[in-house]
Design a protein around this motif. Structure first.
Motif, PDB file in Angstrom:
ATOM      1  N   ALA A 114       0.830  -1.210   0.000  1.00  0.00           N
ATOM      2  CA  ALA A 114       0.000   0.000   0.000  1.00  0.00           C
ATOM      3  C   ALA A 114       0.861   1.254   0.000  1.00  0.00           C
ATOM      4  CB  ALA A 114      -0.932  -0.001   1.210  1.00  0.00           C
ATOM      5  N   MET A 115       1.948   1.223   0.767  1.00  0.00           N
ATOM      6  CA  MET A 115       2.836   2.392   0.795  1.00  0.00           C
ATOM      7  C   MET A 115       3.494   2.598  -0.566  1.00  0.00           C
ATOM      8  SD  MET A 115       4.465   2.223   4.589  1.00  0.00           S
ATOM      9  CE  MET A 115       5.122   3.897   4.481  1.00  0.00           C
ATOM     10  N   LEU A 116       3.869   1.510  -1.236  1.00  0.00           N
ATOM     11  CA  LEU A 116       4.448   1.659  -2.566  1.00  0.00           C
ATOM     12  C   LEU A 116       3.428   2.199  -3.551  1.00  0.00           C
ATOM     13  CD1 LEU A 116       6.785  -1.425  -2.915  1.00  0.00           C
ATOM     14  CD2 LEU A 116       7.428   0.976  -2.928  1.00  0.00           C
ATOM     15  N   LEU A 117       2.184   1.792  -3.387  1.00  0.00           N
ATOM     16  CA  LEU A 117       1.141   2.336  -4.257  1.00  0.00           C
ATOM     17  C   LEU A 117       0.970   3.831  -4.027  1.00  0.00           C
ATOM     18  CD1 LEU A 117      -1.504  -0.535  -4.140  1.00  0.00           C
ATOM     19  CD2 LEU A 117       0.073   0.035  -5.997  1.00  0.00           C
ATOM     20  N   ALA A 118       1.208   4.278  -2.799  1.00  0.00           N
ATOM     21  CA  ALA A 118       1.150   5.717  -2.515  1.00  0.00           C
ATOM     22  C   ALA A 118       2.236   6.460  -3.290  1.00  0.00           C
ATOM     23  CB  ALA A 118       1.290   5.966  -1.019  1.00  0.00           C
TER      24      ALA A 118
ATOM     25  N   ASP B  85       8.995  -2.406 -18.373  1.00  0.00           N
ATOM     26  CA  ASP B  85       9.608  -3.649 -17.882  1.00  0.00           C
ATOM     27  C   ASP B  85       9.874  -3.647 -16.372  1.00  0.00           C
ATOM     28  OD1 ASP B  85      11.584  -1.770 -18.192  1.00  0.00           O
ATOM     29  OD2 ASP B  85      13.065  -3.127 -19.049  1.00  0.00           O
ATOM     30  N   ILE B  86       8.945  -3.107 -15.598  1.00  0.00           N
ATOM     31  CA  ILE B  86       9.065  -3.111 -14.137  1.00  0.00           C
ATOM     32  C   ILE B  86       8.699  -4.500 -13.611  1.00  0.00           C
ATOM     33  CG2 ILE B  86       8.124  -2.183 -11.984  1.00  0.00           C
ATOM     34  CD1 ILE B  86       7.768   0.488 -13.481  1.00  0.00           C
ATOM     35  N   VAL B  87       9.529  -4.990 -12.698  1.00  0.00           N
ATOM     36  CA  VAL B  87       9.334  -6.315 -12.117  1.00  0.00           C
ATOM     37  C   VAL B  87       9.333  -6.183 -10.601  1.00  0.00           C
ATOM     38  CG1 VAL B  87      10.410  -8.588 -11.809  1.00  0.00           C
ATOM     39  CG2 VAL B  87      10.493  -7.463 -14.042  1.00  0.00           C
ATOM     40  N   VAL B  88       8.438  -6.912  -9.948  1.00  0.00           N
ATOM     41  CA  VAL B  88       8.468  -7.050  -8.499  1.00  0.00           C
ATOM     42  C   VAL B  88       9.058  -8.432  -8.229  1.00  0.00           C
ATOM     43  CG1 VAL B  88       7.152  -7.167  -6.362  1.00  0.00           C
ATOM     44  CG2 VAL B  88       6.454  -5.568  -8.161  1.00  0.00           C
ATOM     45  N   ARG B  89      10.180  -8.474  -7.506  1.00  0.00           N
ATOM     46  CA  ARG B  89      10.862  -9.735  -7.217  1.00  0.00           C
ATOM     47  C   ARG B  89      10.881  -9.976  -5.717  1.00  0.00           C
ATOM     48  NH1 ARG B  89      15.904  -9.624 -10.132  1.00  0.00           N
ATOM     49  NH2 ARG B  89      14.572 -10.472 -11.764  1.00  0.00           N
ATOM     50  N   VAL B  90      10.560 -11.204  -5.331  1.00  0.00           N
ATOM     51  CA  VAL B  90      10.672 -11.635  -3.941  1.00  0.00           C
ATOM     52  C   VAL B  90      11.808 -12.646  -3.896  1.00  0.00           C
ATOM     53  CG1 VAL B  90       9.543 -12.801  -2.021  1.00  0.00           C
ATOM     54  CG2 VAL B  90       8.215 -11.281  -3.512  1.00  0.00           C
ATOM     55  N   LEU B  91      12.756 -12.406  -3.006  1.00  0.00           N
ATOM     56  CA  LEU B  91      13.935 -13.255  -2.879  1.00  0.00           C
ATOM     57  C   LEU B  91      14.082 -13.669  -1.421  1.00  0.00           C
ATOM     58  CD1 LEU B  91      16.591 -14.425  -4.073  1.00  0.00           C
ATOM     59  CD2 LEU B  91      17.631 -12.195  -3.638  1.00  0.00           C
ATOM     60  N   VAL B  92      14.152 -14.975  -1.182  1.00  0.00           N
ATOM     61  CA  VAL B  92      14.343 -15.503   0.158  1.00  0.00           C
ATOM     62  C   VAL B  92      15.684 -16.226   0.178  1.00  0.00           C
ATOM     63  CG1 VAL B  92      13.435 -17.006   1.966  1.00  0.00           C
ATOM     64  CG2 VAL B  92      11.852 -15.756   0.481  1.00  0.00           C
ATOM     65  N   LEU B  93      16.529 -15.809   1.125  1.00  0.00           N
ATOM     66  CA  LEU B  93      17.880 -16.367   1.217  1.00  0.00           C
ATOM     67  C   LEU B  93      18.044 -17.220   2.462  1.00  0.00           C
ATOM     68  CD1 LEU B  93      19.855 -13.089   0.364  1.00  0.00           C
ATOM     69  CD2 LEU B  93      19.184 -14.922  -1.215  1.00  0.00           C
ATOM     70  N   ASN B  94      18.836 -18.265   2.323  1.00  0.00           N
ATOM     71  CA  ASN B  94      19.228 -19.083   3.458  1.00  0.00           C
ATOM     72  C   ASN B  94      20.193 -18.267   4.310  1.00  0.00           C
ATOM     73  OD1 ASN B  94      19.592 -21.334   5.126  1.00  0.00           O
ATOM     74  ND2 ASN B  94      19.923 -22.736   3.411  1.00  0.00           N
TER      75      ASN B  94
ATOM     76  N   ILE C 130      15.156  -0.770  -4.705  1.00  0.00           N
ATOM     77  CA  ILE C 130      14.793  -0.539  -6.099  1.00  0.00           C
ATOM     78  C   ILE C 130      16.097  -0.590  -6.877  1.00  0.00           C
ATOM     79  CG2 ILE C 130      13.688   1.007  -7.762  1.00  0.00           C
ATOM     80  CD1 ILE C 130      11.788   0.194  -5.489  1.00  0.00           C
ATOM     81  N   GLU C 131      16.200  -1.537  -7.794  1.00  0.00           N
ATOM     82  CA  GLU C 131      17.394  -1.701  -8.615  1.00  0.00           C
ATOM     83  C   GLU C 131      16.982  -1.646 -10.074  1.00  0.00           C
ATOM     84  OE1 GLU C 131      19.134  -5.400  -7.357  1.00  0.00           O
ATOM     85  OE2 GLU C 131      19.524  -4.655  -5.336  1.00  0.00           O
ATOM     86  N   GLU C 132      17.347  -0.562 -10.740  1.00  0.00           N
ATOM     87  CA  GLU C 132      16.931  -0.291 -12.112  1.00  0.00           C
ATOM     88  C   GLU C 132      15.413  -0.384 -12.214  1.00  0.00           C
ATOM     89  OE1 GLU C 132      19.256  -2.306 -15.039  1.00  0.00           O
ATOM     90  OE2 GLU C 132      21.115  -1.430 -14.283  1.00  0.00           O
ATOM     91  N   ASN C 133      14.862  -1.436 -12.823  1.00  0.00           N
ATOM     92  CA  ASN C 133      13.403  -1.563 -12.958  1.00  0.00           C
ATOM     93  C   ASN C 133      12.836  -2.676 -12.088  1.00  0.00           C
ATOM     94  OD1 ASN C 133      12.983   0.538 -14.727  1.00  0.00           O
ATOM     95  ND2 ASN C 133      13.363  -0.713 -16.530  1.00  0.00           N
ATOM     96  N   THR C 134      13.576  -3.055 -11.058  1.00  0.00           N
ATOM     97  CA  THR C 134      13.135  -4.135 -10.185  1.00  0.00           C
ATOM     98  C   THR C 134      12.873  -3.627  -8.777  1.00  0.00           C
ATOM     99  OG1 THR C 134      14.435  -5.734 -11.457  1.00  0.00           O
ATOM    100  CG2 THR C 134      13.744  -6.408  -9.247  1.00  0.00           C
ATOM    101  N   ILE C 135      11.667  -3.899  -8.284  1.00  0.00           N
ATOM    102  CA  ILE C 135      11.324  -3.654  -6.884  1.00  0.00           C
ATOM    103  C   ILE C 135      11.622  -4.972  -6.190  1.00  0.00           C
ATOM    104  CG2 ILE C 135       9.486  -3.075  -5.259  1.00  0.00           C
ATOM    105  CD1 ILE C 135       8.030  -1.791  -7.732  1.00  0.00           C
TER     106      ILE C 135
END
Length: 138
Positions: free
Chosen positions: A16-20, A118-127, A65-70
């Motif tokens: 929601a905050m990002l949508l703001a 070309d905006i992408v939302v990426r979820v990354l989970v690391l060990n 935010i990295e280039e076009n990736t959230i």
């Protein structure tokens, strides 16, 4: 009735905050090369992103935010053995399926508001050791 966890509510708040931030984008002029430049050129958008980052950090996520990736990143404090990590990855895939429409909506709205396709939302989970356990793009 679906029970919402605190992580679900926190993730919804971060989104929601990002949508703001989209509202702040409305007055931007010119066409920057990517989303990162778009945000850097708008003080109000930067402020909204900083608030969203603080909210994400409070829930154990890092928002960048990295280039076009959230990018939403979570790193477990513990390093899990490969078989356990694989089982957790399968569970994460199932869990994040419920967020697909929210992340896709965020990506689509950002594309519409910014004119950047070309905006992408990426979820990354690391060990715990930094190796990737799960990743998904929307």
């Amino acid at each position: 009735m679906k029970k919402f966890t605190s992580k679900t509510l926190t993730m919804s708040l971060v989104i929601a905050m990002l949508l703001a931030v989209l509202m702040a984008f409305s007055g931007c002029g010119g066409q920057p090369a990517n989303l990162e430049e778009y945000i850097e050129g708008n003080a109000e958008a930067q402020e909204q992103i900083e608030k969203a980052q603080e909210t994400a950090e409070n829930s154990g996520l890092e928002l960048t935010i990295e280039e076009n990736t959230i990018l939403y990143t979570h790193q477990y404090p513990t390093t899990y053995e490969p078989d356990v990590a694989a089982a957790m990855s399968a569970q994460l895939e199932e869990s994040f399926a419920s967020f697909e429409s929210m992340f896709t909506s965020l990506s689509d709205q950002m594309k519409e508001e910014t004119g950047i396709d070309d905006i992408v939302v990426r979820v990354l989970v690391l060990n715990g050791d930094g190796s990737e356990m799960y990743s998904v793009d929307y």
